[in-house]
Design an enzyme around this catalytic site. Structure first.
Site, PDB file in Angstrom:
ATOM      1  N   GLU A  21      47.126  47.670  41.428  1.00  0.00           N
ATOM      2  CA  GLU A  21      48.563  47.413  41.425  1.00  0.00           C
ATOM      3  C   GLU A  21      49.326  48.591  42.028  1.00  0.00           C
ATOM      4  OE1 GLU A  21      49.552  46.241  37.396  1.00  0.00           O
ATOM      5  OE2 GLU A  21      48.439  44.357  37.634  1.00  0.00           O
ATOM      6  N   CYS A  27      44.077  34.500  47.376  1.00  0.00           N
ATOM      7  CA  CYS A  27      42.651  34.867  47.378  1.00  0.00           C
ATOM      8  C   CYS A  27      41.785  33.680  47.781  1.00  0.00           C
ATOM      9  CB  CYS A  27      42.234  35.398  46.011  1.00  0.00           C
ATOM     10  SG  CYS A  27      42.859  37.062  45.687  1.00  0.00           S
ATOM     11  N   GLU A  34      39.612  40.107  44.025  1.00  0.00           N
ATOM     12  CA  GLU A  34      38.805  39.350  44.979  1.00  0.00           C
ATOM     13  C   GLU A  34      38.995  39.871  46.401  1.00  0.00           C
ATOM     14  OE1 GLU A  34      40.861  38.287  42.680  1.00  0.00           O
ATOM     15  OE2 GLU A  34      40.323  36.321  41.887  1.00  0.00           O
TER      16      GLU A  34
END
Ligand code: THU
Length: 160
Positions: free
Chosen positions: A64, A115, A75
């Site tokens: 983050e 993702c 991922e």
């Protein structure tokens, strides 16, 4: 109206007993990989473990950022790493796990839409569909074969 149907075949398993040792190991490694997450904002740690054709395991986790949109999911962290090392076509099995610092995650965690699109593109570079394993910190496991077939039918595609 005449129409078409798309069938999604998946398994929802109560535990790892029916999985191969190799898949069990990958799920364990995905949970371990949550340790490396940088998630001070969501406190939601995601780990992704990828098995390549040569049997090796590679892991990633969510990273983050104070500038929220700059964050990257687990991922994509590991898939882009593999792609950057020329291993895009080698991916065979992907395990995704998550745990929260705030509450127990007892249901399977599935990849976000962005993702899925990225995973589809790597899957298209591979000779066979990916095996996907998804689990929370505990609880049921989802097992399916094919990102495009199971998680993102009609994914974006274009020939440049
Ligand atoms: N996250 C992932 O790492 N993978 C997903 O597929 C969905 C969400 C992360 C992003 C963010 O750091 C946290 O989980 C909460 O959304």
């Amino acid at each position: 109206m005449s129409g078409h149907q798309h069938q999604i075949i998946f398994e929802r398993l109560p535990d790892v007993a029916s999985l191969s040792p190799s898949e069990q190991e990958l799920l364990a490694r995905a949970l371990q990989a949550t340790d490396g997450a940088y998630a001070p904002f969501s406190r939601f740690r995601v780990g992704c473990a990828v098995r390549l054709a040569d049997g090796s395991i590679h892991t990633g986790n969510n990273q983050e950022n104070l500038a929220f949109p700059s964050a990257l999911c687990a991922e994509r962290t590991v898939m882009y790493h593999l792609g950057s090392h020329g291993l895009a076509g080698e991916v065979r099995t992907i395990a995704i796990r998550a745990r929260s610092e705030l509450k127990e995650i007892a249901q399977p965690v599935t990849p976000c839409g962005a993702c899925r699109q990225v995973l589809v593109e790597y899957e298209r570079m591979s000779p066979e569909p990916f095996v996907l394993l998804m689990q929370g910190a505990s609880g049921d496991i989802l097992r399916m074969e094919g990102v495009e077939a199971c998680l993102l039918p009609f994914a974006f595609a274009i020939d440049f």
